[in-house]
Design a protein around this motif. Structure first.
Motif, PDB file in Angstrom:
ATOM      1  N   ALA A  34       0.834  -1.203   0.000  1.00 37.06           N
ATOM      2  CA  ALA A  34       0.000   0.000   0.000  1.00 37.06           C
ATOM      3  C   ALA A  34       0.871   1.257   0.000  1.00 37.06           C
ATOM      4  O   ALA A  34       0.577   2.233  -0.697  1.00 37.06           O
ATOM      5  CB  ALA A  34      -0.930  -0.013   1.207  1.00 37.06           C
ATOM      6  N   LYS A  35       1.959   1.228   0.776  1.00 37.96           N
ATOM      7  CA  LYS A  35       2.866   2.371   0.821  1.00 37.96           C
ATOM      8  C   LYS A  35       3.536   2.586  -0.539  1.00 37.96           C
ATOM      9  O   LYS A  35       3.683   3.715  -1.004  1.00 37.96           O
ATOM     10  CB  LYS A  35       3.919   2.160   1.906  1.00 37.96           C
ATOM     11  CG  LYS A  35       3.386   2.273   3.327  1.00 37.96           C
ATOM     12  CD  LYS A  35       4.479   1.995   4.346  1.00 37.96           C
ATOM     13  CE  LYS A  35       3.936   2.112   5.765  1.00 37.96           C
ATOM     14  NZ  LYS A  35       4.976   1.781   6.781  1.00 37.96           N
ATOM     15  N   GLU A  36       3.930   1.482  -1.177  1.00 41.72           N
ATOM     16  CA  GLU A  36       4.568   1.574  -2.492  1.00 41.72           C
ATOM     17  C   GLU A  36       3.604   2.156  -3.525  1.00 41.72           C
ATOM     18  O   GLU A  36       3.966   3.017  -4.327  1.00 41.72           O
ATOM     19  CB  GLU A  36       5.043   0.191  -2.950  1.00 41.72           C
ATOM     20  CG  GLU A  36       6.234  -0.347  -2.179  1.00 41.72           C
ATOM     21  CD  GLU A  36       6.603  -1.762  -2.594  1.00 41.72           C
ATOM     22  OE1 GLU A  36       5.907  -2.321  -3.470  1.00 41.72           O
ATOM     23  OE2 GLU A  36       7.576  -2.312  -2.047  1.00 41.72           O
ATOM     24  N   MET A  37       2.361   1.679  -3.491  1.00 41.16           N
ATOM     25  CA  MET A  37       1.365   2.162  -4.446  1.00 41.16           C
ATOM     26  C   MET A  37       1.081   3.647  -4.236  1.00 41.16           C
ATOM     27  O   MET A  37       0.902   4.406  -5.186  1.00 41.16           O
ATOM     28  CB  MET A  37       0.073   1.353  -4.317  1.00 41.16           C
ATOM     29  CG  MET A  37       0.212  -0.089  -4.790  1.00 41.16           C
ATOM     30  SD  MET A  37      -1.291  -1.065  -4.504  1.00 41.16           S
ATOM     31  CE  MET A  37      -2.450  -0.234  -5.589  1.00 41.16           C
ATOM     32  N   GLN A  38       1.043   4.068  -2.970  1.00 40.57           N
ATOM     33  CA  GLN A  38       0.779   5.471  -2.666  1.00 40.57           C
ATOM     34  C   GLN A  38       1.947   6.346  -3.112  1.00 40.57           C
ATOM     35  O   GLN A  38       1.755   7.410  -3.696  1.00 40.57           O
ATOM     36  CB  GLN A  38       0.536   5.624  -1.165  1.00 40.57           C
ATOM     37  CG  GLN A  38       0.048   7.009  -0.772  1.00 40.57           C
ATOM     38  CD  GLN A  38      -0.323   7.075   0.705  1.00 40.57           C
ATOM     39  OE1 GLN A  38       0.140   6.282   1.506  1.00 40.57           O
ATOM     40  NE2 GLN A  38      -1.164   8.024   1.056  1.00 40.57           N
ATOM     41  N   THR A  39       3.160   5.871  -2.858  1.00 40.56           N
ATOM     42  CA  THR A  39       4.361   6.629  -3.233  1.00 40.56           C
ATOM     43  C   THR A  39       4.468   6.780  -4.747  1.00 40.56           C
ATOM     44  O   THR A  39       4.820   7.837  -5.277  1.00 40.56           O
ATOM     45  CB  THR A  39       5.628   5.939  -2.690  1.00 40.56           C
ATOM     46  OG1 THR A  39       5.540   5.844  -1.273  1.00 40.56           O
ATOM     47  CG2 THR A  39       6.880   6.713  -3.073  1.00 40.56           C
ATOM     48  N   GLN A  40       4.146   5.681  -5.440  1.00 41.14           N
ATOM     49  CA  GLN A  40       4.284   5.665  -6.894  1.00 41.14           C
ATOM     50  C   GLN A  40       3.015   6.128  -7.613  1.00 41.14           C
ATOM     51  O   GLN A  40       2.976   6.172  -8.843  1.00 41.14           O
ATOM     52  CB  GLN A  40       4.656   4.253  -7.365  1.00 41.14           C
ATOM     53  CG  GLN A  40       5.976   3.755  -6.796  1.00 41.14           C
ATOM     54  CD  GLN A  40       6.193   2.266  -7.015  1.00 41.14           C
ATOM     55  OE1 GLN A  40       5.442   1.627  -7.742  1.00 41.14           O
ATOM     56  NE2 GLN A  40       7.208   1.712  -6.379  1.00 41.14           N
TER      57      GLN A  40
END
Length: 438
Positions: A149-155
């Motif tokens: 979820a953090k990766e998707m939000q960052t990207q």
């Protein structure tokens, strides 16, 4: 790395009733709160004690003695055993709005969360090795979802879990559905029922594996599990997004794997489903089943191989109601594509008014049951045709759940046979490593 905090979505309703036991503070007002309380949705905000708020956060003053209770929590959503119960939780309570409803979110340490999850999924009679294995996979899955979820939000990744055309509807259901919290408390993610279901043996298993996760190629494994694989496991990409995880591979659920049967071939799948090959999860031992199946799960008696019967009227009305599409009279259910476990990935529904291919596995299961069909690994027989229209449909199936990753009943059998939790994990998650994360 210290123990992470997880945000768990517990209940979504226009009105929430809850109660505080012990000392709590409302961080939104900096006031102490006590006893019974009630919050309502009003004008896009949360109405609580005569005032309106965008969000409310309640934190325990003492984690060791304080807890809160939420009334009428729905468990088993859309399953045949759906019901309500009052549940108690450690940690904090956060309330936010979503549309015209309020969402109750439990903010809790991962290890405390896991103690409840495994107690909700497993019985206190389970072997310690099985419980330790489940602690590791539940922890791994949870932290992998938070990391993703953090990766998707960052990207700023756009996530679309539905592909719709004139000829087909392919949809999958995963935790990316949740944006206000990390995971929900129901089977959609992992069963979490707070302090309602906890036991000392599970607490021992969590403590013994504190911070341990499965890792592959430097990343936390997206460790999945289901009740019964039916004898052969399924690939991740056949149930969810089209991403391959090498540690979630196809395997025979036996000690000495013999030659693998290719169940993507229809003739092989039919033969496999109509038989009952040897597998760890092929058991009727009540002592073992009691380890995995809670009271409401035991309302399901046949799971390794099962049969469901529908009349023409029943199946036509059911599919129309569950899909929202009027197929008319159902003429045929035709397998289009199967996965490695024989589970249908795509099924063609031919009706007198509409023909459509649907998938993936859960979409198929939802269309063919008032709750969820045990699995999508099934074959269809039709009987009593009148003017070419079958009057009876018989679905013969295998397994319970999506079949990816750890097979809970198979793992219970392995634990009973003396396998260690490391043996169990590396049987179901090939090439993964056991790593202490914190």
């Amino acid at each position: 790395m210290s123990e992470p905090i997880v945000n768990v979505g517990i209940l979504e309703q226009p009105v929430l009733e809850f109660a505080f036991h012990g000392d709590f503070e409302c961080l939104s007002t900096e006031n102490k709160v006590y006893g019974k309380s009630r919050a309502s949705f009003r004008d896009g905000k949360i109405e609580w004690e005569g005032a309106l708020y965008n969000e409310l956060v309640f934190a325990p003053v003492s984690d060791s003695t304080s807890f809160f209770e939420i009334k009428n929590v729905i468990i088993g959503i859309n399953f045949h055993w759906e019901r309500k119960e009052d549940q108690q939780f450690k940690g904090g309570l956060k309330i936010v709005t979503d549309g015209d409803k309020l969402v109750a979110i439990n903010q809790i340490g991962v290890e405390t969360y896991l103690t409840s999850v495994i107690s909700s999924e497993m019985s206190a009679t389970s072997s310690l090795e099985l419980l330790k294995a489940h602690a590791v996979i539940s922890r791994s899955w949870l932290l992998a979802q938070i990391e993703k979820a953090k990766e998707m939000q960052t990207q700023a990744v756009h996530y679309d879990a539905c592909v719709r055309t004139e000829e087909s509807l392919i949809r999958w259901y995963d935790r990316e559905d949740h944006t206000l919290f990390d995971v929900c408390a129901d089977d959609h993610c992992q069963r979490y029922q707070g302090m309602t279901r906890q036991n000392k043996v599970v607490a021992q298993a969590v403590e013994a594996t504190w911070g341990e996760i499965l890792e592959y190629d430097g990343k936390i494994c997206d460790a999945r599990f289901s009740k019964s694989c039916g004898g052969i496991t399924e690939l991740f990409e056949n149930c969810w997004e089209p991403v391959s995880h090498p540690y979630l591979t196809v395997l025979r659920d036996v000690a000495d794997e013999d030659k693998m049967t290719d169940l993507t071939v229809e003739a092989n799948a039919e033969q496999w489903i109509r038989s009952a090959p040897t597998a760890f999860c092929n058991t009727n031992d009540p002592d073992i089943l009691n380890q995995v199946l809670n009271n409401y799960d035991q309302e399901t008696t046949d799971f390794y191989r099962w049969t469901v019967l529908y009349s023409q009227e029943e199946i036509s009305q059911l599919i129309t109601r569950r899909t929202g599409i009027d197929f008319g009279v159902i003429l045929e259910l035709i397998p289009v594509e199967r996965g490695t476990s024989g589970r249908l990935i795509r099924l063609k529904i031919i009706g007198s008014k509409k023909t459509l291919i649907i998938g993936k596995e859960l979409e198929i299961r939802k269309a063919l049951s008032t709750s969820h069909l045990y699995s999508s690994a099934f074959v269809v027989d039709t009987f009593d045709r009148v003017d070419g229209v079958p009057q009876r449909f018989v679905l013969t199936g295998a397994g319970w759940g999506h079949g990816v990753g750890l097979c809970q009943i198979g793992a219970a059998v392995m634990g009973a046979k003396g396998y260690t939790y490391n043996d169990i994990l590396l049987h179901y998650f090939r090439g993964a490593s056991l790593v202490k994360k914190y």
